[in-house]
Scaffold this active site. Structure first.
Site, PDB file in Angstrom:
ATOM      1  CG  ASP A  19      28.233  67.469 -27.305  1.00 21.64           C
ATOM      2  OD1 ASP A  19      27.308  68.287 -27.182  1.00 21.64           O
ATOM      3  OD2 ASP A  19      28.877  67.330 -28.369  1.00 21.64           O
ATOM      4  CD  GLU A  48      23.620  67.046 -25.085  1.00 22.55           C
ATOM      5  OE1 GLU A  48      23.645  65.809 -25.158  1.00 22.55           O
ATOM      6  OE2 GLU A  48      24.643  67.753 -25.192  1.00 22.55           O
ATOM      7  CG  ASP A  95      26.086  72.549 -27.480  1.00 25.56           C
ATOM      8  OD1 ASP A  95      26.286  72.102 -26.333  1.00 25.56           O
ATOM      9  OD2 ASP A  95      25.545  71.895 -28.383  1.00 25.56           O
ATOM     10  CB  SER A 131      23.857  88.477 -18.018  1.00 28.05           C
ATOM     11  OG  SER A 131      24.242  87.563 -17.022  1.00 28.05           O
TER      12      SER A 131
END
Length: 822
Positions: A339, A195, A336, A264
């Site tokens: 924030d 972000e 996600d 991974s």
């Protein structure tokens, strides 16, 4: 003169003698903490005698009559081999590193205190299942039994590092194990840095359409256009966004560098796709390399049966591995789950911030950070409804924070009701794939893709809390957004059944290389950022290239070093350079360029440590990306320190006019992409000459791509570094299945710093033929032969047996420890 010589000889002899005595004393003190694996010890905290058999690779097999005693044994073995590592992880979670390391770790302690990780872990203890509470308490008792033994028997303080850093050894507590999970969650979370970078790049680019080139979406259905960050954050400075990021001392920081927040591989095949008729599973979780590895191999005999695999010292669970009924592997899901929110300060009262309902007081608490050789400092921690307020130094948040604002963080791991530990303990007793998926609903953070097999079924389930966002969220979680706008705030969590799930697929194979797994529209999406767009292409080809698979074919895929990025990009960037040059004299740049192109023309993209082509390719692409973006981004280009294959491909295919990046804005002529490719190749060859100074044919990728298993504390200490660091020439690269993520940092940008510290392949047709390995060795004591004995096997792509057969464990065992109840 003879007298002077005689005295000089005596003094030299005395100095040598004193040096020998000093070295001997240091060795004696350090060796006191080497564990004795063959002994009988009476301890408190167990209900019956238990036995710890160390097989010939020093993997402990813990045989106990109850689950509680088995967890006690795991705690004891972790403390035997990795006590310093455990104490360092605990201090990190507590924000108390500066008590040992001084001012160098103050920023890290400040961040951790503001996140309040340890207090959240303490609050989470009471929310665990009864079985998990029992496991946590027994594990802590096992750790403390070892600490008590060290204190009573003067066993060198438990590890050599404790002589250099006068660290106290307070008893281990259940909350400590939960706090270690919080630290791991921080290491595996990368959306915060993404972000910030997207916001800075948005501010820096004069042509906003170019943002889709340099930070492209993974192919698939696109997302709607986003507002410019300047529109979300009036007052954010474009000039500040272009300033160089202050160099961050990453010493002991769990905050990941961009691109190093987790990766991974894991894949599984159903009986219909297995030559042996049983299910197959391969898994290799990727983390930053350290010495010792973060992974520790162990086996426990629980009432539900034997379980074996990779543990993390400090956590009482097999995190990746198999039981008699189930096999499991994890990959970073790239959900996600973070924030950033802009919080506006009240100009009349900076102790208040703006909310949808008006001004509100921050929740605050003061905390004192003790600092070695300096005065303590007091910080005031602040929280908003959206989460804790972060320091401006975190990823240089200050550069994108307008005056009169601060930045807060919403993150799923910031929960005082985190039951991830209960999910991990429950998984070890699960009897089949379906029950494992149901038990994993308790898992909170860090989000993972859990790949599972039982005797008949293969599956993959994304586990971890998925935030519920409003459809009207201004930035869709991709940019910091105003925290006082209701639509930007989280609205709880999505139901667990919304997490992606793939059970018994028709094709018989499931897998993940951190690639995009679903493409649901916002706000039910999973992520806009993914960890891989390249490795998955090679994995798909290798899985579909065989009708049936074996354990060995899964190992072959796990160790594959072919770069699909190289195979795609080289024909694009070299299209107008190959076979078009004129004859050039020996020693000229043109001749050097022709030699490099000739080598690359015959190369198949294999990032083999013994070959020169991977180094030429990697240096060329690095120089090329820098030339493409430097004039637009200035110092911000330094943040793009790894090649972005999708960006390079967009530019050279001129997707939506992306070839405009090839033209140097500040020059008077119009450069073509061929021009920039040629100049970048010359740049790369000059760098290679200055760095290696050898003929191109004599270059070795492995010389540049050394795995850096460095001791996190002693790795930079002169002389000592040669004893505690483990360096290995390795194959692979950023975009190969045998992934060896490069550092991207000068002066050694291609060091292998992040990869598979654990590898395991499990065959349920013959479970005891399963194999595993870690990247260094079992011991954290650099004088132990088990400090690095597995490292050479790992480097060569070899494994050790992963058997639950007790007799095989006892064969050639390096020791048997018997713990008896007092």
């Amino acid at each position: 003169m003879r007298l002077v010589f005689r005295w000089l000889l005596r003094l030299a002899t005395l100095a040598i003698l004193l040096a020998v005595i000093g070295v001997g004393l240091v060795y004696y003190l350090a060796s006191r903490s080497l564990p004795d694996y063959s002994k009988t010890l009476r301890v408190d905290g167990i209900t019956a005698d238990l036995e710890i058999v160390r097989d010939n690779s020093n993997v402990p097999h813990i045989f106990a009559r109850s689950d509680r005693d088995a967890y006690f044994g795991l705690g004891y073995t972790h403390a035997q081999d990795r006590l310093w590592q455990m104490m360092l992880l605990r201090r990190t979670a507590q924000g108390r590193l500066s008590e040992l390391f001084g001012s160098r770790t103050v920023d890290t302690d400040t961040l951790i205190r503001r996140l309040d990780l340890y207090n959240l872990a303490r609050a989470s203890v009471e929310h665990q299942t009864p079985e998990t509470l029992d496991a946590l308490e027994a594990y802590a008792a096992g750790v403390n039994a070892r600490i008590d033994e060290i204190n009573r028997r003067s066993l060198g303080r438990g590890a050599p590092e404790f002589f250099l850093f006068d660290a106290r050894l307070p008893p281990w507590q259940p909350a400590d194990s939960l706090a270690v999970i919080k630290v791991m969650a921080l290491q595996l979370s990368g959306h915060l840095s993404e972000e910030v970078l997207r916001a800075r790049t948005s501010l820096a680019l004069e042509d906003e359409d170019k943002l889709a080139d340099i930070l492209p979406d993974i192919p698939g259905d696109g997302v709607a256009a986003l507002p410019e960050y300047a529109a979300l954050a009036p007052g954010a400075s474009r000039t500040a966004a272009l300033e160089p990021v202050p160099e961050r001392d990453g010493f002991l920081s769990p905050l990941p560098e961009r691109g190093l927040a987790g990766a991974s591989n894991a894949w599984a095949a159903a009986p219909s796709r297995s030559a042996s008729g049983g299910t197959l599973l391969a898994g290799d979780p990727h983390l930053g390399f350290t010495a010792p590895s973060i992974w520790y191999l162990a086996r426990m005999q629980l009432t539900a049966g034997g379980v074996i695999g990779g543990t993390i010292p400090g956590i009482p669970a097999i995190m990746v591995g198999r039981s008699e009924q189930l096999g499991w592997a994890i990959t970073s899901s790239y959900l996600d789950d973070q924030d950033l929110h802009l919080e506006e300060l009240n100009p009349d009262d900076p102790q208040q911030y703006r909310t949808p309902d008006g001004w509100k007081e921050f929740r605050t608490r003061r905390s004192i950070i003790e600092i070695k050789d300096a005065q303590p400092i007091t910080i005031t921690m602040r929280w908003t409804d959206n989460g804790p307020v972060l320091p401006g130094s975190v990823y240089d948040l200050g550069a994108i924070t307008p005056q009169g604002h601060v930045m807060s963080l919403s993150w799923t791991a910031l929960s005082g009701r985190d039951t991830s530990m209960s999910a991990a303990v429950g998984l070890m007793g699960a009897q089949d794939v379906r029950s494992a998926i149901e038990l994993s609903e308790a898992y909170v953070a860090p989000s993972q893709n859990l790949t599972l097999i039982d005797d008949e079924t293969v599956a993959m389930k994304t586990i971890g809390t998925m935030p519920r966002r409003d459809p009207g969220h201004q930035s869709r979680g991709r940019l910091p957004s105003p925290g006082w706008v209701e639509a930007n705030r989280w609205q709880g969590r999505l139901p667990y059944d919304q997490n992606p799930e793939f059970v018994a697929p028709a094709g018989g194979v499931v897998g993940n290389t951190n690639n995009k797994v679903i493409d649901r529209p916002f706000p039910r999406h999973m992520s806009h950022e993914w960890g891989d767009s390249q490795r998955v292409m090679r994995w798909r080809a290798m899985m579909q290239g065989r009708e049936v698979h074996t354990r060995d074919s899964f190992i072959e895929a796990q160790l594959d070093t072919v770069s699909p990025a190289a195979r795609t990009l080289l024909p694009l960037i070299g299209a107008d350079l190959w076979f078009t040059g004129e004859a050039a004299a020996e020693g000229t740049p043109e001749r050097r360029r022709a030699e490099a192109l000739s080598l690359l023309a015959d190369w198949n993209g294999e990032m083999n440590e013994h070959m020169p082509e991977p180094l030429i390719y990697a240096a060329w692409l690095r120089a090329l990306q820098d030339r493409l973006i430097r004039d637009e981004l200035g110092p911000l280009a330094d943040e793009y320190d790894h090649v972005q294959p999708l960006f390079i491909e967009r530019v050279f295919r001129d997707v939506s006019g992306a070839s405009a990046w090839c033209n140097v804005i500040r020059s008077s002529r119009d450069e073509t992409c061929t021009d920039i490719a040629r100049l970048a190749l010359d740049d790369a060859l000059v760098w290679i000459d200055e760095t290696y100074g050898t003929a191109l044919e004599s270059l070795r990728w492995g010389n540049a791509h050394q795995a850096t298993h460095d001791h996190p504390v002693l790795g930079d200490v002169p002389v000592l570094r040669y004893f505690v660091n483990i360096r290995q020439s390795t194959s692979g690269g950023d975009h190969t299945l045998q992934r060896g993520r490069t550092s991207g940092q000068d002066p050694e940008p291609f060091l292998n710093v992040h990869g598979a510290g654990y590898r395991g392949v499990y065959d349920f047709a013959d479970p005891d033929s399963s194999v595993f390995i870690n990247s260094t060795g079992q011991s954290g004591h650099f004088l132990s032969r088990h400090y690095d004995d597995l490292g050479q096997l790992w480097r060569r792509g070899e494994y050790i047996p992963m058997s639950l057969d007790p007799e095989l464990a006892r064969a050639a065992a390096v020791g048997v420890t018997r713990l008896t109840a007092k």
